[in-house]
Design a protein around this motif. Structure first.
Motif, PDB file in Angstrom:
ATOM      1  N   LYS A  99       0.931  -1.340  -0.092  1.00  0.00           N
ATOM      2  CA  LYS A  99      -0.009  -0.015   0.035  1.00  0.00           C
ATOM      3  C   LYS A  99       1.115   1.223   0.057  1.00  0.00           C
ATOM      4  CE  LYS A  99      -4.114  -1.359   2.296  1.00  0.00           C
ATOM      5  NZ  LYS A  99      -5.157  -1.221   3.390  1.00  0.00           N
ATOM      6  N   THR A 100       0.350   2.305  -0.627  1.00  0.00           N
ATOM      7  CA  THR A 100       1.370   3.381  -0.753  1.00  0.00           C
ATOM      8  C   THR A 100       1.359   4.014   0.544  1.00  0.00           C
ATOM      9  OG1 THR A 100      -0.754   4.779  -1.280  1.00  0.00           O
ATOM     10  CG2 THR A 100       0.507   3.971  -3.043  1.00  0.00           C
ATOM     11  N   SER A 101       0.290   4.031   1.495  1.00  0.00           N
ATOM     12  CA  SER A 101       0.448   4.525   2.811  1.00  0.00           C
ATOM     13  C   SER A 101       1.673   3.961   3.756  1.00  0.00           C
ATOM     14  CB  SER A 101      -0.986   4.709   3.540  1.00  0.00           C
ATOM     15  OG  SER A 101      -1.423   3.213   3.570  1.00  0.00           O
ATOM     16  N   ILE A 128      -2.648   0.005  -4.142  1.00  0.00           N
ATOM     17  CA  ILE A 128      -1.511  -1.075  -4.164  1.00  0.00           C
ATOM     18  C   ILE A 128      -0.506  -0.841  -5.301  1.00  0.00           C
ATOM     19  CG2 ILE A 128      -1.013  -3.665  -3.882  1.00  0.00           C
ATOM     20  CD1 ILE A 128      -2.476  -2.653  -1.730  1.00  0.00           C
ATOM     21  N   VAL A 129       0.710  -1.155  -4.905  1.00  0.00           N
ATOM     22  CA  VAL A 129       1.839  -1.293  -5.965  1.00  0.00           C
ATOM     23  C   VAL A 129       2.485  -2.417  -5.835  1.00  0.00           C
ATOM     24  CG1 VAL A 129       2.129   1.312  -6.330  1.00  0.00           C
ATOM     25  CG2 VAL A 129       3.174   0.345  -4.464  1.00  0.00           C
ATOM     26  N   SER A 167      -1.996   4.626 -15.252  1.00  0.00           N
ATOM     27  CA  SER A 167      -1.837   3.596 -14.168  1.00  0.00           C
ATOM     28  C   SER A 167      -0.388   3.436 -13.751  1.00  0.00           C
ATOM     29  CB  SER A 167      -2.303   2.117 -14.807  1.00  0.00           C
ATOM     30  OG  SER A 167      -3.848   2.366 -14.782  1.00  0.00           O
ATOM     31  N   THR A 168       0.060   4.797 -13.712  1.00  0.00           N
ATOM     32  CA  THR A 168       1.530   4.601 -13.010  1.00  0.00           C
ATOM     33  C   THR A 168       1.368   5.542 -11.847  1.00  0.00           C
ATOM     34  OG1 THR A 168       2.218   6.446 -14.145  1.00  0.00           O
ATOM     35  CG2 THR A 168       2.809   4.556 -14.973  1.00  0.00           C
ATOM     36  N   PRO A 239       5.527   2.058 -12.636  1.00  0.00           N
ATOM     37  CA  PRO A 239       4.294   1.265 -13.105  1.00  0.00           C
ATOM     38  C   PRO A 239       3.755   0.873 -11.757  1.00  0.00           C
ATOM     39  CG  PRO A 239       5.872   0.654 -14.614  1.00  0.00           C
ATOM     40  CD  PRO A 239       6.553   1.610 -13.535  1.00  0.00           C
ATOM     41  N   MET A 240       2.427   0.590 -11.700  1.00  0.00           N
ATOM     42  CA  MET A 240       1.579   0.124 -10.675  1.00  0.00           C
ATOM     43  C   MET A 240       1.887  -1.453 -10.414  1.00  0.00           C
ATOM     44  SD  MET A 240       0.059   2.891  -9.288  1.00  0.00           S
ATOM     45  CE  MET A 240      -1.400   2.491  -8.233  1.00  0.00           C
TER      46      MET A 240
END
Length: 243
Positions: A99-101, A128-129, A167-168, A239-240
């Motif tokens: 998660k980015t957080s 989500i990445v 979607s990046t 990219p994700m």
């Protein structure tokens, strides 16, 4: 790569000599990597003991400065090792869903400053990445450390996180301060480069930005830099999903 040897003529002899040289170079590279690992271990052990002893000391006005110096030395050792590992192309990233957080919180835990020094604007906290978490955290930490060192000490560093139409993941680290010279902009991502204008302001080897660029590009992303009279912005776009 070794050369296939065909026949017994002069070209075959030359190929054998080149193969011998290639073999010797591989041995030297292996020995260099082992030396770096051994040296880093020997340096980190006393640093860990020093930090423990400093934490056990009675309260003193210079205690926080001592911890900062120890953390800085640990970071320099990590950067030297990491730069060497990234000196050759590689593709074995250890991807995981993050998660980015969570990514940002890990970075902030490693940046040894007051929370008031960094303003976070994460518009996609639940996204989500797929990234190699350890390497991306190192890249972000290096960029934030860099922004804190060379920006206006009285103004916080801004960290902005958004998702693009492609979607990046787009992450910007922005600091307020003087413009980076055009000549420096052309060389700033080169190994061991340090601007003469700022060389007295912060110590280091000039490897942090080189490592950041290698990590981002290994993920199939881009690291860009824009600087004007009021602020400097490092932008990471990755990219994700796995490439």
């Amino acid at each position: 790569s070794k050369i296939s040897i065909i026949g017994n003529d002069e070209l075959a002899e030359l190929s054998q000599s080149i193969n011998k040289m290639i073999s010797d170079i591989k041995i030297l590279l292996s020995q260099k990597q082992q030396l770096l690992l051994d040296v880093s271990h020997e340096l980190r052990s006393p640093l860990a003991r020093m930090r423990l002893l400093v934490e056990m000391l009675p309260e003193h006005k210079n205690q926080a400065r001592l911890v900062d110096e120890i953390v800085f030395l640990e970071g320099m050792i990590s950067n030297l090792l990491f730069s060497d590992k990234l000196s050759v192309p590689y593709s074995n990233l250890e991807y995981s869903r993050v998660k980015t957080s969570h990514l940002l919180s890990k970075v902030l835990d490693l940046v040894n400053v007051s929370p008031s020094k960094i303003n976070i604007d994460n518009t996609v906290p639940l996204e989500i990445v797929w990234v190699d978490e350890t390497k991306v955290v190192i890249a972000l930490r290096n960029l934030i450390d860099n922004a804190l060192k060379y920006g206006d000490l009285k103004k916080p560093v801004r960290v902005e996180l958004t998702k693009t139409r492609k979607s990046t993941l787009l992450l910007k680290i922005i600091n307020t301060g003087i413009k980076i010279d055009d000549d420096d902009l052309k060389q700033i991502f080169k190994p061991f480069f340090r601007s003469r204008k700022n060389s007295s302001r912060a110590s280091g080897f000039g490897l942090g930005l080189t490592i950041c660029k290698k990590i981002v590009e290994a993920h199939g992303g881009q690291l860009r830099l824009n600087s004007n009279d009021s602020q400097t912005t490092f932008s990471i776009e990755i990219p994700m999903k796995k490439q």
